[in-house]
Design a protein around this motif. Structure first.
Motif, PDB file in Angstrom:
ATOM      1  N   VAL A 234       0.828  -1.107   0.194  1.00 24.57           N
ATOM      2  CA  VAL A 234       0.042  -0.072  -0.049  1.00 24.57           C
ATOM      3  C   VAL A 234       0.669   1.376   0.024  1.00 24.57           C
ATOM      4  N   ALA A 235       1.858   1.208   0.751  1.00 21.76           N
ATOM      5  CA  ALA A 235       2.838   2.608   0.795  1.00 21.76           C
ATOM      6  C   ALA A 235       3.525   2.722  -0.489  1.00 21.76           C
ATOM      7  N   PHE A 236       3.717   1.523  -1.164  1.00 24.42           N
ATOM      8  CA  PHE A 236       4.235   1.705  -2.451  1.00 24.42           C
ATOM      9  C   PHE A 236       3.422   2.463  -3.719  1.00 24.42           C
ATOM     10  N   LEU A 237       2.191   1.581  -3.515  1.00 24.09           N
ATOM     11  CA  LEU A 237       1.160   2.271  -4.427  1.00 24.09           C
ATOM     12  C   LEU A 237       0.744   3.742  -4.094  1.00 24.09           C
ATOM     13  N   ASP A 238       0.891   4.075  -2.846  1.00 28.43           N
ATOM     14  CA  ASP A 238       0.361   5.453  -2.565  1.00 28.43           C
ATOM     15  C   ASP A 238       1.562   6.380  -2.973  1.00 28.43           C
ATOM     16  N   GLY A 239       2.866   5.895  -3.262  1.00 31.11           N
ATOM     17  CA  GLY A 239       3.740   6.439  -3.221  1.00 31.11           C
ATOM     18  C   GLY A 239       4.260   7.356  -4.684  1.00 31.11           C
ATOM     19  N   GLY A 240       3.254   6.976  -5.547  1.00 34.59           N
ATOM     20  CA  GLY A 240       3.480   7.404  -6.956  1.00 34.59           C
ATOM     21  C   GLY A 240       2.301   7.170  -7.852  1.00 34.59           C
ATOM     22  N   THR A 241       2.464   7.427  -8.965  1.00 32.16           N
ATOM     23  CA  THR A 241       1.336   7.170 -10.058  1.00 32.16           C
ATOM     24  C   THR A 241       1.137   5.610 -10.207  1.00 32.16           C
ATOM     25  N   PRO A 242      -0.218   5.318 -10.510  1.00 36.04           N
ATOM     26  CA  PRO A 242      -0.342   3.659 -10.622  1.00 36.04           C
ATOM     27  C   PRO A 242       0.528   3.015 -11.504  1.00 36.04           C
ATOM     28  N   PRO A 243       1.088   1.878 -10.908  1.00 40.49           N
ATOM     29  CA  PRO A 243       2.365   1.137 -11.461  1.00 40.49           C
ATOM     30  C   PRO A 243       1.566   0.030 -12.462  1.00 40.49           C
ATOM     31  N   VAL A 244       2.395  -0.582 -13.104  1.00 40.47           N
ATOM     32  CA  VAL A 244       1.907  -1.853 -13.943  1.00 40.47           C
ATOM     33  C   VAL A 244       2.158  -3.072 -13.220  1.00 40.47           C
ATOM     34  N   TYR A 245       1.273  -3.872 -13.192  1.00 40.94           N
ATOM     35  CA  TYR A 245       1.609  -5.422 -12.450  1.00 40.94           C
ATOM     36  C   TYR A 245       2.043  -6.185 -13.617  1.00 40.94           C
ATOM     37  N   VAL A 246       3.046  -7.041 -13.125  1.00 40.08           N
ATOM     38  CA  VAL A 246       3.542  -8.028 -13.954  1.00 40.08           C
ATOM     39  C   VAL A 246       3.699  -9.265 -13.026  1.00 40.08           C
ATOM     40  N   GLY A 247       2.885 -10.477 -13.930  1.00 37.55           N
ATOM     41  CA  GLY A 247       3.068 -11.730 -12.957  1.00 37.55           C
ATOM     42  C   GLY A 247       2.711 -12.891 -13.734  1.00 37.55           C
ATOM     43  N   PHE A 248       3.196 -13.997 -13.724  1.00 40.30           N
ATOM     44  CA  PHE A 248       2.932 -15.060 -14.319  1.00 40.30           C
ATOM     45  C   PHE A 248       2.291 -16.465 -13.616  1.00 40.30           C
ATOM     46  N   GLY A 249       1.770 -16.180 -12.476  1.00 44.28           N
ATOM     47  CA  GLY A 249       0.973 -17.102 -11.765  1.00 44.28           C
ATOM     48  C   GLY A 249       1.861 -18.254 -11.562  1.00 44.28           C
ATOM     49  N   SER A 250       1.041 -19.370 -11.770  1.00 45.27           N
ATOM     50  CA  SER A 250       1.717 -20.865 -11.700  1.00 45.27           C
ATOM     51  C   SER A 250       2.593 -21.235 -12.749  1.00 45.27           C
ATOM     52  N   MET A 251       2.861 -20.538 -13.559  1.00 48.03           N
ATOM     53  CA  MET A 251       3.699 -20.595 -14.664  1.00 48.03           C
ATOM     54  C   MET A 251       5.247 -20.570 -14.352  1.00 48.03           C
ATOM     55  N   PRO A 252       5.970 -21.799 -14.529  1.00 49.36           N
ATOM     56  CA  PRO A 252       7.450 -21.481 -14.538  1.00 49.36           C
ATOM     57  C   PRO A 252       7.829 -20.849 -15.804  1.00 49.36           C
ATOM     58  N   LEU A 253       9.091 -20.165 -15.851  1.00 53.49           N
ATOM     59  CA  LEU A 253       9.490 -19.632 -16.955  1.00 53.49           C
ATOM     60  C   LEU A 253      10.970 -20.310 -17.010  1.00 53.49           C
ATOM     61  N   GLY A 254      11.357 -20.183 -18.460  1.00 53.57           N
ATOM     62  CA  GLY A 254      12.679 -20.844 -18.856  1.00 53.57           C
ATOM     63  C   GLY A 254      13.671 -19.878 -18.466  1.00 53.57           C
ATOM     64  N   ASP A 255      13.494 -18.524 -18.679  1.00 49.92           N
ATOM     65  CA  ASP A 255      14.466 -17.341 -18.421  1.00 49.92           C
ATOM     66  C   ASP A 255      13.818 -16.437 -17.407  1.00 49.92           C
ATOM     67  N   ALA A 256      13.428 -16.715 -16.086  1.00 53.37           N
ATOM     68  CA  ALA A 256      12.653 -15.806 -15.225  1.00 53.37           C
ATOM     69  C   ALA A 256      13.331 -14.388 -15.199  1.00 53.37           C
TER      70      ALA A 256
END
Length: 404
Positions: A234-256
């Protein structure tokens, strides 16, 4: 009324069943859930006050170690999962009035066999339409069973899929059935699906074209989540303009690390901050700048309401959550049904579909530019008003009305 819900798979298979379980309990039913014994699933069900009956092997170690698309060890894993249905799940179903099953065929075909033996109601549920036999779409390829090139007739491909399913699972299923006094089945897939399977997806996001199969579309099964966001987030969100969320859930990634770096640089190129979801890919910060924040398991609906866009892998659950919140999204599909959801996001003009599973700074920047455009945000907000949130309630009332 006693109901057993049975599922096996990553979080996208478990969380909707928790949503249904909560609504069933609100309507007075006694509910238990058979699911993998992963710790996060136990915590998820405990948080919802729903008893867990562990069934099968833990999923996360399997997903994060198996080579994508590989069939090595598949036969044994399927046999073990089938055995769990006739053992653990059958025992849990004793005294129940209905069994609802979702997941791979060893789960659903075994689940229906258990219900048949006990003489109780069985419902097959799917959280994606791509697995449903339809002349309007080809079947997804099964591990080790690629579809023949040059065949364009979907009915022919679905017939082949049924034969593949019989070859992969028929002998094992019928051996278990014989052991409990049931006759063999000659079409494992269609037996598991029944003539009236349920489709737990939103009709706007995922319209089902009618077929000979009597599909019942209930709407997506959404788990109630009232958890507050962590104070640090919450402190991060309140500290500036709305960010972009990046997430891949339960997926493993070959080059995370490479994906995380490309994503962060693409977000920065748009003048935005970033929130990275750790997930099963174990995404981490790429440097020590203060414009990025890493979060673990959290309330997606609450978080998505605070961000400018959502970059994700394209699971049914994440796509639906972003759509109902009204936040633009960029889908970077990794496999399974995720290309379908990417196409739906693009078709609805509520975001962008990234081509391929490996984003670069340039490719993701271009997709984000589309998602962050004012017209995309306006369109996402308009579509949000059409997304249903009562799918689990619809399904719970339908089940109780059917068996009650």
């Amino acid at each position: 009324m006693r109901v057993l819900l049975s599922t096996y798979g990553a979080r996208g298979s478990v969380e909707p069943m928790v949503g249904l379980a909560v609504r069933l309990r609100e309507l007075g039913a006694e509910v238990r859930v058979c699911a993998p014994p992963d710790e996060e699933y136990a915590e998820l069900l405990a948080g919802a006050g729903v008893p867990l009956v562990p069934a099968g092997a833990p999923v996360r170690p399997l997903v994060t170690t198996v080579v994508p698309g590989s069939a090595v060890g598949l036969a044994q894993r399927a046999a073990d999962l089938m055995a769990a249905q006739f053992g653990t799940v059958a025992a849990a179903a004793e005294g129940c009035d209905a069994l609802v099953a979702t997941g791979p065929l060893p789960v659903t075909a075994g689940g229906r066999s258990v219900a048949e033996k006990l003489g109780i109601r069985y419902v097959h549920a799917s959280h994606t339409p791509v697995s449903m036999p339809s002349p309007h779409q080809p079947p997804p390829a099964r591990r080790g069973r690629p579809m023949p090139p040059g065949v364009a007739d979907n009915r022919e491909l679905w017939d082949l899929d049924a034969r593949n399913a019989n070859e992969m699972f028929g002998e094992t299923l019928n051996a278990h059935r014989a052991a409990i006094g049931l006759p063999p089945v000659d079409n494992v897939r269609d037996y598991a699906f029944t003539e009236s399977p349920w489709l737990a997806t939103d009709p706007c996001l995922s319209p089902w074209q009618p077929t000979d199969l009597g599909v019942v579309q209930t709407g997506a099964w959404i788990r109630p989540d009232e958890r507050p966001l962590p104070p640090e987030l919450v402190a991060f969100l309140d500290g500036g303009t709305p960010p972009v969320y990046v997430g891949f859930g339960s997926m493993p990634l070959g080059d995370a690390k490479g994906v995380a770096r490309a994503a962060v640089e693409a977000v920065r190129a748009q003048g935005r901050r970033a929130v990275l979801s750790r997930g099963w890919a174990e995404l981490v910060l790429v440097d020590d700048q203060d414009d990025c924040f890493v979060v673990g398991e959290t309330n997606h609906a609450a978080l998505f309401a605070r961000v400018a866009a959502v970059v994700h892998h394209g699971s049914a659950g994440t796509t639906t959550t972003a759509a109902r919140i009204g936040v633009p999204q960029v889908v970077v599909p990794q496999g399974a049904d995720q290309p379908y959801w990417a196409d739906r996001v693009a078709d609805l003009r509520i975001g962008g579909a990234h081509e391929g599973p490996a984003p670069t700074v340039e490719s993701l920047s271009a997709a984000l530019e589309t998602a962050l455009a004012p017209e995309t945000r306006a369109r996402a907000a308009a579509v949000a008003d059409t997304v249903r949130t009562d799918g689990a309630t619809v399904a719970a009332k339908l089940l109780l009305g059917t068996v009650g």
